[in-house]
Design a protein around this motif. Structure first.
Motif: not given
Length: 145
Positions: A104, A106-108, A111, A117, A120, A132, A134, A143-144
């Motif tokens: 989460e 790393e996704a922020e 972004v 995103r 999940r 996740l 992306m 994907c993360l």
């Protein structure tokens, strides 16, 4: 016995320079050295006819361990889901809530760089550790993990 080959991952895209800069930030990669005789990539691009100035770009792992990424401009836009995608290993060795918290975060970060995103997938043992989905700024799924 077969010879081990290096792998390059190629992206068709509209803006090679911007997309390579995005992936440099995601992966900690860098631009490769400019062609011989040029101090930097801007000098090389300035030597090209205008229609070729943003036709390709690349990024490389500075440690030499990961594959080279190559970005080539194409006239058509993306029209369907990728059949092949990158898994960015942001939380190797982690499980459960710890893993998802790292993903989460790393996704922020991504972004803020221009990623989107998508969805999940929570951990679902024994088959899934959680990840996740992306998209990069041009809509390529990754994907993360």
């Amino acid at each position: 016995m077969s010879t081990v080959r290096e792998v390059q991952v190629t992206f068709d895209c509209a803006d090679p320079r911007s997309l390579s800069e995005f992936w440099n930030e995601v992966l900690g990669y860098v631009l490769p050295p400019p062609p011989p005789g040029f101090a930097d990539w801007d000098a090389f691009r300035a030597s090209l006819p205008p229609e070729l100035r943003n036709s390709a770009s690349a990024c490389v792992d500075p440690a030499g361990a990961g594959p080279r990424l190559f970005f080539q401009r194409v006239p058509e836009g993306k029209s369907a889901k990728n059949r092949v995608h990158l898994d960015v290993r942001a939380a190797p060795g982690l499980a459960g809530d710890d893993r998802m918290a790292v993903l989460e975060a790393e996704a922020e970060r991504l972004v803020a760089l221009g990623a989107t995103r998508v969805e999940r997938h929570d951990p679902a043992p024994p088959m899934g550790a959680g990840h996740l989905v992306m998209q990069d700024p041009e809509g390529n799924e990754f994907c993360l993990d």
